[in-house]
Design a protein around this motif. Structure first.
Motif, mmCIF file in Angstrom:
data_model
loop_
_atom_site.group_PDB
_atom_site.id
_atom_site.type_symbol
_atom_site.label_atom_id
_atom_site.label_comp_id
_atom_site.label_asym_id
_atom_site.label_seq_id
_atom_site.Cartn_x
_atom_site.Cartn_y
_atom_site.Cartn_z
ATOM 1 N N THR A 535 44.318 67.517 46.041
ATOM 2 C CA THR A 535 45.627 67.409 46.668
ATOM 3 C C THR A 535 45.991 68.737 47.313
ATOM 4 O O THR A 535 45.877 69.783 46.686
ATOM 5 C CB THR A 535 46.696 67.042 45.622
ATOM 6 O OG1 THR A 535 46.334 65.805 45.010
ATOM 7 C CG2 THR A 535 48.060 66.905 46.263
ATOM 8 N N LYS A 536 46.420 68.666 48.556
ATOM 9 C CA LYS A 536 46.856 69.877 49.235
ATOM 10 C C LYS A 536 48.088 70.448 48.529
ATOM 11 O O LYS A 536 49.037 69.705 48.236
ATOM 12 C CB LYS A 536 47.189 69.539 50.691
ATOM 13 C CG LYS A 536 47.197 70.724 51.653
ATOM 14 C CD LYS A 536 47.382 70.199 53.072
ATOM 15 C CE LYS A 536 47.244 71.301 54.109
ATOM 16 N NZ LYS A 536 47.418 70.768 55.482
ATOM 17 N N TYR A 537 48.054 71.721 48.233
ATOM 18 C CA TYR A 537 49.132 72.413 47.525
ATOM 19 C C TYR A 537 49.305 71.920 46.084
ATOM 20 O O TYR A 537 50.409 71.916 45.562
ATOM 21 C CB TYR A 537 50.464 72.316 48.275
ATOM 22 C CG TYR A 537 50.395 72.816 49.693
ATOM 23 C CD1 TYR A 537 50.071 74.140 49.974
ATOM 24 C CD2 TYR A 537 50.634 71.961 50.769
ATOM 25 C CE1 TYR A 537 49.982 74.603 51.282
ATOM 26 C CE2 TYR A 537 50.556 72.415 52.081
ATOM 27 C CZ TYR A 537 50.237 73.737 52.329
ATOM 28 O OH TYR A 537 50.151 74.182 53.607
ATOM 29 N N ASP A 538 48.193 71.492 45.454
ATOM 30 C CA ASP A 538 48.268 71.191 44.028
ATOM 31 C C ASP A 538 47.760 72.415 43.270
ATOM 32 O O ASP A 538 47.773 73.526 43.805
ATOM 33 C CB ASP A 538 47.467 69.932 43.694
ATOM 34 C CG ASP A 538 45.954 70.137 43.810
ATOM 35 O OD1 ASP A 538 45.529 71.162 44.396
ATOM 36 O OD2 ASP A 538 45.204 69.284 43.325
ATOM 37 N N CYS A 539 47.280 72.230 42.031
ATOM 38 C CA CYS A 539 46.867 73.417 41.288
ATOM 39 C C CYS A 539 45.525 73.961 41.766
ATOM 40 O O CYS A 539 45.008 74.930 41.213
ATOM 41 C CB CYS A 539 46.848 73.163 39.777
ATOM 42 S SG CYS A 539 45.762 71.839 39.263
ATOM 43 N N SER A 540 44.957 73.358 42.849
ATOM 44 C CA SER A 540 43.843 74.027 43.536
ATOM 45 C C SER A 540 44.378 75.165 44.403
ATOM 46 O O SER A 540 43.618 76.019 44.856
ATOM 47 C CB SER A 540 43.072 73.033 44.402
ATOM 48 O OG SER A 540 43.917 72.511 45.423
ATOM 49 N N SER A 541 45.688 75.158 44.661
ATOM 50 C CA SER A 541 46.324 76.260 45.382
ATOM 51 C C SER A 541 46.674 77.343 44.373
ATOM 52 O O SER A 541 47.452 77.122 43.450
ATOM 53 C CB SER A 541 47.594 75.771 46.082
ATOM 54 O OG SER A 541 47.294 74.780 47.020
ATOM 55 N N ALA A 542 46.081 78.491 44.553
ATOM 56 C CA ALA A 542 46.241 79.577 43.582
ATOM 57 C C ALA A 542 46.158 80.900 44.315
ATOM 58 O O ALA A 542 46.192 80.943 45.552
ATOM 59 C CB ALA A 542 45.160 79.460 42.499
ATOM 60 N N ASP A 543 46.056 81.988 43.568
ATOM 61 C CA ASP A 543 45.924 83.302 44.203
ATOM 62 C C ASP A 543 44.482 83.546 44.651
ATOM 63 O O ASP A 543 44.231 83.950 45.784
ATOM 64 C CB ASP A 543 46.375 84.392 43.229
ATOM 65 C CG ASP A 543 47.865 84.312 42.939
ATOM 66 O OD1 ASP A 543 48.638 84.168 43.908
ATOM 67 O OD2 ASP A 543 48.255 84.371 41.768
#
Length: 708
Positions: A535-543
């Motif tokens: 998912t875009k901007y899920d917890c794959s989105s990180a620092d």
């Protein structure tokens, strides 16, 4: 004149734009080389400013600061008495060049610009520099005024020349030049150059070192010579980890090899070589016939000798023995490369530690295992009394402890800098994943938090119902595919927001002195990114993401290896668990499965990724290749369906890669959109494309032929 010479090369952990820090490490490497008796020191590419400066190479300030730092090195008397090969960029006649500065006793002997530039994959040198496309051409370079005062002259030689000493001749290569079909060392060697240096900024990719090493060995295997290879080591400030492996080779044999992964900021590699071995090796008449036809290089003369007079040679000094090359298996590379990169990022970012949303699946498990590996490497460095590591540990982890505190085990360090959060749902999360997450965190010593996010999920879900009167349902409850996906995405994106909230607040909750927040680590692997199965901007989105360029296949092999190497038997449970996002309710006759959702296995995704990027094949080319390679497991039509399904989902999800977390670069088929894999993110529909029509025509032709 003697014939034994002691030479030094090095790996330095440089940092883009850290001019003073980089210079201090350069000076330390020179001092250590001299202490080892070396008469030549070779350093990494662009070592004064750092290799990864990117568009800062277009700024005039950078060139000014490089000269200021070079002045500091030239005037430091501890750097005298040894020939220096130092890397920095230079502006010459309004063109920017990637150069080697060859200096001795505060004087620049010559400047050698790079002939062939790296301009593929992760490299964009042609964006910043001009290649010196004038082989054997030399002209004059006018020095900056401050350097003129030190030099006692206005200008120096600039170009493709070599350095002649009373006892031998030195030639210089820079990184990419070694990889070209007609590398400069070929003509230099035929022209009588006996010692070559290669100064590199070469990054780690899984299974890459053996390719690099074979080229370095081959550089002197045919026509002899001594070859010094220098490289950066560490995170220079970007996605790449430069993997050291400084080495010295004579006549195709390794006599010294440094580490590939290390927390040492400065690592010197030295060897004593016999020049007479080079001359004896070059006995073949065929080589001599080519040598008299080889182009001539201008030789810059110096009275400094690399060897000592015969009467001054210590009779107990002998040439360094030959060594077998050292390689790490891929599982060790995964354990060490991303771990060292994470440590550099943590200590240089001044963050308080890491946080990982630990789901109980193999990807977040692998991320946690890599952080634990980092802690193991740090503890080994503490035991080796690495002063820089000790200072960094006390600053980062000591904020939770008394002043002067040091950890003695990886688990003790993990407890202070690593935080894991399990964010479950009452009906979607299984007892098994929750238990695995909790027990893994306990075994590695992480500070673990367990919670459910149902309250937040339901509040967000009910906004639509309150506003429109429509209540979406999961597929298993009769909802449409659109409703099902929307409800899954609420959970996924809630986890991202929650992860950042806890990353900011947990140091305060734990009463960390001085505040600071945690870096959130992503856990999307390269195959999920390639397929867009996230998912875009899920917890794959990180620092940052230590596994974003590592395949699921390699991660499973790493976990299997780490279960024994790290004495963590719980890791075996993750290997055998079915990959699942756990975003749909678990029913008696239904459990969500990643591979079932994707319509392909992770192993098949790796194959598609390699064909797309490394083999440079489009959909039709993929089908033509796989219809033969998969003939024992799939019919041509089944292969066509898989190829079309992959390319369709790759195309419609490509936009996700524009926002993906910066990931450690490890695989040659990474879909990283930021620099490595430059492609559109809005594609025409592949199912209507000419390439898909060609696949369909080919399947029909194959089936008609088989039916005859």
């Amino acid at each position: 004149m003697g014939h034994l010479i002691t030479l030094a090369t090095c790996s330095l952990n440089q940092w883009a734009l850290d001019f003073e820090g980089n210079t201090a490490r350069i000076i330390q490497s020179i001092q250590e080389a001299k202490a080892a008796g070396a008469s030549l020191r070779c350093g990494p590419e662009l070592e004064i400013c750092g290799y990864g400066c990117l568009d800062h190479f277009l700024e005039q300030d950078l060139y000014l600061h490089c000269w200021e730092m070079l002045e500091r090195i030239l005037t430091d008397k501890s750097c005298h008495g040894i020939i220096l090969d130092i890397g920095m960029p230079i502006l010459h006649r309004n063109n920017r060049y990637n150069c080697r500065i060859i200096a001795l006793d505060s004087k620049i002997l010559m400047i050698r610009p790079k002939l062939w530039l790296a301009n593929d994959g992760n490299y964009r040198e042609m964006r910043y520099f001009t290649p010196w496309e004038r082989p054997q051409h030399v002209e004059e370079y006018y020095l900056p005024r401050k350097i003129q005062l030190i030099q006692g002259a206005v200008k120096v030689h600039f170009g493709d020349c070599v350095l002649s000493t009373p006892d031998t001749c030195l030639g210089f290569e820079t990184c990419e030049e070694l990889f070209t079909p007609k590398a400069p060392h070929i003509d230099m060697g035929l022209n009588g150059v006996e010692v070559f240096t290669n100064s590199s900024g070469s990054h780690h990719t899984l299974r890459k070192l053996d390719v690099r090493l074979s080229l370095i060995l081959e550089a002197t295997r045919k026509s002899g010579g001594i070859y010094l290879y220098a490289n950066q080591q560490g995170c220079d400030g970007d996605r790449l980890y430069y993997d050291g492996s400084a080495m010295i080779i004579i006549n195709g044999n390794i006599v010294a090899q440094g580490t590939q992964f290390s927390l040492n900021d400065v690592e010197i590699v030295t060897a004593t070589c016999d020049i007479e071995e080079v001359r004896a090796y070059r006995f073949a008449p065929s080589r001599a016939l080519q040598a008299v036809q080889a182009p001539t290089y201008q030789r810059i003369e110096t009275k400094f000798s690399l060897s000592s007079d015969a009467d001054d040679i210590d009779p107990f000094i002998a040439p360094s023995p030959k060594l077998a090359p050292r390689y790490h298996i891929p599982q060790e590379e995964i354990a060490m490369g991303p771990a060292c990169w994470l440590w550099d990022y943590l200590r240089r970012s001044k963050a308080a530690g890491f946080l990982v949303p630990l789901s109980g699946g193999i990807d977040s498990c692998a991320t946690a295992a890599i952080v634990f590996s980092m802690c193991r490497i740090v503890i080994e460095a503490i035991k080796a009394e690495n002063a820089q590591v000790i200072a960094d540990v006390r600053r980062i982890a000591g904020a939770f402890e008394d002043e002067g505190w040091l950890p003695y085990t990886p688990e003790e360090l993990c407890k202070n800098i690593f935080h894991t959060v399990y964010m479950g749902m009452e009906k979607q999360s299984s007892v098994e994943t929750r238990s695995r997450a909790e027990r893994l965190a306990a075994d590695i010593g992480a500070y673990h938090t367990d919670m459910n996010i149902d309250t937040v999920f339901n509040a967000e879900k009910n906004l639509l119902t309150q506003s429109t009167g429509f209540e979406p349902q999961f597929k298993v409850h009769g909802g449409s595919a659109t409703e099902n996906l929307a409800l899954q995405n609420i959970q996924a994106r809630t986890r991202m927001v929650t992860a950042y909230y806890f990353a900011q607040m947990l140091p305060t909750v734990r009463k960390r002195r001085g505040g600071g927040s945690l870096l959130v680590l992503g856990s999307a692997n390269v195959d999920e990114c390639l397929r867009g199965y996230l998912t875009k901007y899920d917890c794959s989105s990180a620092d940052i993401n230590p596994i974003g360029s590592i395949s699921k296949t390699d991660l499973k092999a790493f976990i299997a290896w780490a279960s024994d190497a790290f004495s963590l038997p719980i890791l075996n449970e993750f290997i055998h668990a079915i990959p699942t996002a756990e975003l749909e309710p678990i029913m008696e006759n239904y459990v969500q499965s990643d591979e079932a959702d994707m319509g392909m296995t992770y192993d098949e995704l790796s194959v598609f990724g390699k064909l797309r990027k490394e083999a440079k094949l489009g959909p039709y080319g993929m089908f033509q290749r796989l219809v033969h390679e998969w003939k024992d497991k799939c019919s041509p039509r089944e292969t066509a369906v898989k190829v079309k399904r992959f390319n369709h989902f790759y195309a419609i999800n490509r936009h996700k890669m524009t926002t993906m977390t910066p990931a450690y670069h490890a695989e040659g088929y990474s879909p990283d959109d930021n620099r490595f894999d430059l492609r559109p993110f809005l594609y025409p529909p592949f199912f209507e494309s000419w390439s898909f029509k060609k696949i369909d025509d080919e399947v029909d032709r194959i089936e008609k032929r088989a039916a005859k």
